[in-house]
Design an enzyme around this catalytic site. Structure first.
Site, PDB file in Angstrom:
ATOM      1  N   HIS A  98       0.815  -1.223   0.000  1.00  0.00           N
ATOM      2  CA  HIS A  98       0.000   0.000   0.000  1.00  0.00           C
ATOM      3  C   HIS A  98       0.841   1.262   0.000  1.00  0.00           C
ATOM      4  CE1 HIS A  98       0.176  -0.084   4.567  1.00  0.00           C
ATOM      5  NE2 HIS A  98       0.257   1.217   4.363  1.00  0.00           N
ATOM      6  N   ASP A 151      -0.014  -7.553   1.612  1.00  0.00           N
ATOM      7  CA  ASP A 151       0.436  -6.164   1.694  1.00  0.00           C
ATOM      8  C   ASP A 151       1.960  -6.107   1.817  1.00  0.00           C
ATOM      9  OD1 ASP A 151       0.361  -3.437   1.831  1.00  0.00           O
ATOM     10  OD2 ASP A 151      -0.378  -3.344   3.899  1.00  0.00           O
ATOM     11  N   SER A 247       4.025   2.842   8.050  1.00  0.00           N
ATOM     12  CA  SER A 247       3.655   1.743   7.165  1.00  0.00           C
ATOM     13  C   SER A 247       4.841   1.276   6.340  1.00  0.00           C
ATOM     14  CB  SER A 247       2.539   2.191   6.211  1.00  0.00           C
ATOM     15  OG  SER A 247       1.307   2.236   6.857  1.00  0.00           O
TER      16      SER A 247
END
Length: 300
Positions: A98, A151, A247
């Site tokens: 992502h 992911d 992230s």
């Protein structure tokens, strides 16, 4: 992540030209709309499950404590997103899908990996800023933004990393390592936000620690739809968690040295410090993908 001893020595100066970053134009990747744009109405509940943000209730790392830590700036058509990442080899880095996949599945057009930084805002002797191009962005082919499955991504850099005292590759689990690490102390690090009350990201590397959870315990707080064998969770006890801007960064445990077992994937939109577990892509689950798309070779 782990608690590395600070290595003292002369740091190699990066040979590449310095790349200036206009941080006013860089937002945490979690603030982008592309996570939610494709969700059907019945899945809008996932808006309450944002990809993680910052290190909250943590502390500043010592310079060189996390020599595999990266600040990753991914460039999209009109804006740039901040994520974390880790050094995989001298040619490749590891991050979350992502972080490099935008609206309608469009990949980042390029970007900059900042390696060996303690303070990303200043020109440090240990720091290397290396560009990457669109063709070097390789997300998992089954990445699904509607539920953050698979992911994970690898990124090929335009020029190789120079290893030094403060720049080293992360150590990943061996193929034979089937441990879940439940109850083991985990450490997550990054340059993301440090408070639910602030929108600012951190200039310096921050970290926090909490026990890694079994998937069964994590499911009890999330659910079986979100938490799968491909995930690993870290407890959110005492409000300690990854958060916006972290992230793609590493979750590590101490196991004869630091061992990266996770990649920051998502957390609760209700806040990073509310006590919900932070959720990661489990590195051992994706060793085949990593090997097939980089020059990394996993241990047996």
């Amino acid at each position: 992540m782990k608690t590395f001893a600070l290595l003292v020595g002369l740091l190699a100066v990066a040979s590449a030209e310095w790349i200036d970053i206009d941080w006013s134009k860089v937002r945490p990747i979690e603030e982008f709309d592309h996570y939610w744009a494709r969700l059907p109405a019945e899945l809008q509940i996932y808006r309450h499950m944002r990809p993680s943000a910052r290190i909250v209730n943590g502390q500043e790392a010592t310079p060189g404590q996390f020599p595999y830590q990266i600040a990753l700036i991914s460039e999209f058509i009109i804006t740039s997103g901040l994520c974390g990442g880790s050094v995989l080899t001298n040619n490749y880095i590891l991050t979350a899908a992502h972080c490099v996949v935008g609206t309608a599945g469009i990949l980042a057009t390029g970007g900059t990996a900042i390696i060996g930084a303690h303070n990303r805002d200043i020109q440090e002797a240990s720091q290397q800023r290396i560009r990457f191009s669109g063709p070097g962005v390789i997300p998992h082919p089954q990445y699904d933004s509607t539920n953050l499955r698979n992911d994970i991504a690898v990124v090929r850099l335009d020029s190789p990393i120079t290893f030094n005292d403060r720049v080293q590759p992360a150590r990943l689990p061996a193929r034979s390592d089937t441990r879940q690490f439940g109850g083991v102390l985990g450490t997550v690090s990054g340059f993301g936000r440090t408070s639910d009350a602030s929108t600012a990201t951190s200039s310096v590397v921050m970290y926090t620690t909490n026990p890694v959870m079994t998937n069964a315990d994590c499911i009890a707080q999330w659910n079986t739809v979100l938490i799968q064998p491909q995930n690993v969770c870290m407890s959110g006890a005492n409000g300690r968690s990854a958060c916006n801007g972290d992230s793609g960064g590493p979750l590590a445990v101490q196991d004869g040295g630091s061992l990266q077992i996770g990649i920051v994937s998502f957390g609760s939109a209700a806040g990073c410090s509310i006590g919900m577990p932070s959720v990661y892509a489990r590195v051992s689950f994706f060793l085949d993908f990593i090997e097939a798309n980089s020059d990394f070779v996993a241990s047996a």
